[in-house]
Design an enzyme around this catalytic site. Structure first.
Site, PDB file in Angstrom:
ATOM      1  N   ASP A  83       0.893  -1.071   0.359  1.00 45.39           N
ATOM      2  CA  ASP A  83      -0.281   0.023  -0.508  1.00 45.39           C
ATOM      3  C   ASP A  83       0.831   0.946  -0.405  1.00 45.39           C
ATOM      4  O   ASP A  83       1.511   1.394   0.672  1.00 45.39           O
ATOM      5  CB  ASP A  83      -0.879  -0.328   1.501  1.00 45.39           C
ATOM      6  CG  ASP A  83      -1.830   0.836   1.406  1.00 45.39           C
ATOM      7  OD1 ASP A  83      -2.360   1.743   0.050  1.00 45.39           O
ATOM      8  OD2 ASP A  83      -2.692   1.093   2.305  1.00 45.39           O
ATOM      9  N   GLY A 190      -8.019   8.140   7.246  1.00 48.39           N
ATOM     10  CA  GLY A 190      -7.883   8.034   8.960  1.00 48.39           C
ATOM     11  C   GLY A 190      -9.346   8.377   9.173  1.00 48.39           C
ATOM     12  O   GLY A 190     -10.349   7.949   8.735  1.00 48.39           O
ATOM     13  N   HIS A 223      -9.328   4.936  -2.599  1.00 52.74           N
ATOM     14  CA  HIS A 223      -8.276   5.284  -0.528  1.00 52.74           C
ATOM     15  C   HIS A 223      -9.651   5.416   0.676  1.00 52.74           C
ATOM     16  O   HIS A 223     -10.397   6.225  -0.593  1.00 52.74           O
ATOM     17  CB  HIS A 223      -7.702   5.472  -1.153  1.00 52.74           C
ATOM     18  CG  HIS A 223      -6.200   5.433  -1.444  1.00 52.74           C
ATOM     19  ND1 HIS A 223      -4.824   4.189  -0.574  1.00 52.74           N
ATOM     20  CD2 HIS A 223      -6.182   4.159  -3.006  1.00 52.74           C
ATOM     21  CE1 HIS A 223      -4.533   3.658  -1.735  1.00 52.74           C
ATOM     22  NE2 HIS A 223      -5.182   3.807  -2.998  1.00 52.74           N
ATOM     23  N   ASN A 266      -9.924   0.124  -0.581  1.00 54.36           N
ATOM     24  CA  ASN A 266      -9.045   0.427   1.091  1.00 54.36           C
ATOM     25  C   ASN A 266      -9.650   0.720   2.613  1.00 54.36           C
ATOM     26  O   ASN A 266     -10.724   1.722   2.366  1.00 54.36           O
ATOM     27  CB  ASN A 266      -8.064   0.946   0.886  1.00 54.36           C
ATOM     28  CG  ASN A 266      -7.289   1.211  -0.574  1.00 54.36           C
ATOM     29  OD1 ASN A 266      -7.532   0.079  -1.002  1.00 54.36           O
ATOM     30  ND2 ASN A 266      -6.024   1.677  -0.104  1.00 54.36           N
TER      31      ASN A 266
END
Ligand code: G3H
Ligand code: 13P
Ligand code: ZN
Length: 342
Positions: A83, A190, A223, A266
């Site tokens: 990644d 995050g 992502h 992801n």
């Protein structure tokens, strides 16, 4: 079966019209959570390790845990993916170790923070494509930058400042010959993605659809796709944590993406939240415990539940049996026969 290439899994997912979660790991328990979820839901899986994960785990440990996973779960097609590789050298070291797929994230410079030029991105991605395809290994690239910063990776900001330009995406694919393309549509890494509940306008789905229209045969990657569920936040805060109110990417938006070419999704943060909540709960409810297994087992179970749910929501559940593994050497021949010349 042996570790398979990401390309094989994404081609298969494209035929079946589903998405495949790519879950980050740093240790044995996270690998076990994912593999158990895959067995329970009969799913192909993508296990991915960041640079930080490789450093934390001394990556040979991770690699051998993954070989163990292929022995213990032989019915599950499993990809081992790097990644956010930050340089050609990082990608090369992963390929040399036996990763079956790498991401060359040339959208940022090697520091993992500074947005790069289009030319730089093409050059490093193209270099990795040459190295990787010669060994049958898959390459994911990224055009446009994600916001947020996690463990030093991300352009910062709110995720909207460097959205993918559809025309540049077309050029990028043409000039690099990559297998999968990560695009920036407003997500960030995050837990703190959005400070209020996202509406249908928050993520730039129209842009994703436009990119898919122009590149109908390219596997797209999302992502920063954790949904940051409120129930997982609540467990952490109930047991002494201090998360600020936050919202993630709604699963329905991901499902809309899957209908429009997204094949790899992801997810890391949701699993981190699940693990942390489960451990905090044991620490508060059983303060007399000091055997790590007393909190690592519930943590592993909590992550497995999240992963199994995502596998079902992304549509990969039930598809593990569709695959007969294509050896990397065969993939390499295939790439040689269809070499991109720029
Ligand atoms: O790129 C983001 C993933 O969540 C990996 O995070 O770099 O902290 O391992 P990390
Ligand atoms: P999240 O932080 O949303 O889980 O995103 C993870 C990711 O994109 C890893 O590359
Ligand atoms: Zn990412």
């Amino acid at each position: 079966m042996p570790l398979v290439s990401l390309r094989q899994v994404l081609d298969e997912a494209s035929k079946g019209g589903y998405g495949v979660g790519a879950f980050n790991v740093n240790n044995m328990e996270q690998i076990q959570s994912i593999m158990e979820a895959a067995r329970e839901t009969k799913s192909p899986v993508i296990v991915q390790a960041s640079r930080g994960a490789r450093a934390y785990s001394q990556d040979r440990f991770l690699y051998h845990f993954m070989l163990a996973a292929t022995e213990i779960y032989p019915e599950i097609p499993t990809v081992l993916h790097l990644d956010h590789g930050n340089s050609v050298a990082t990608c090369k070291s992963a390929i040399d170790m036996g990763f079956t797929s790498v991401m060359m994230d040339g959208s940022l410079l090697e520091d993992g923070k500074t947005p790069s030029s289009f030319e730089y991105n093409v050059q490093v991605t193209r270099e990795v494509v040459e190295l990787a395809h010669a060994k049958g290994v898959t390459v994911e690239g990224e055009i446009g930058c994600l916001g947020g910063i996690e463990d030093g990776h991300g352009a910062g900001g709110d995720g909207l400042s460097h959205l993918t330009d559809p025309q540049q995406a077309v050029e990028f694919v043409k000039q690099t010959g990559l297998d999968a393309l990560a695009i920036a549509i407003g997500t960030s890494h995050g837990a703190y993605k959005f400070s209020s509940k996202p509406t249908g306008e928050t993520l730039k789905m129209a842009r994703l659809i436009e990119i898919h229209k122009r590149l109908p045969n390219v596997h797209l990657v999302m992502h920063g796709s954790s949904s940051v569920p409120k129930d997982l936040q609540d467990i952490i805060n109930q047991y002494g944590g201090r998360l600020r109110p936050t919202w993630g990417v709604p699963v329905e938006e991901i499902q809309l993406g899957i209908k429009n070419g997204v094949r790899k999704i992801n997810v890391d943060t949701d699993n981190r939240l699940a693990i942390t909540g489960a451990i905090r709960k044991v620490f508060v409810e059983k303060p007399e415990e000091f055997d790590p297994r007393s909190y690592m087992k519930p943590a592993r179970e909590a992550m497995k539940k999240v992963v199994a749910l995502r596998m079902t929501q992304f549509g990969q559940a039930g598809h593990a049996g569709d695959y007969s593994p294509i050896p990397l050497a065969v993939m390499a021949h295939h790439y040689a026969d269809h070499a991109v010349t720029v």
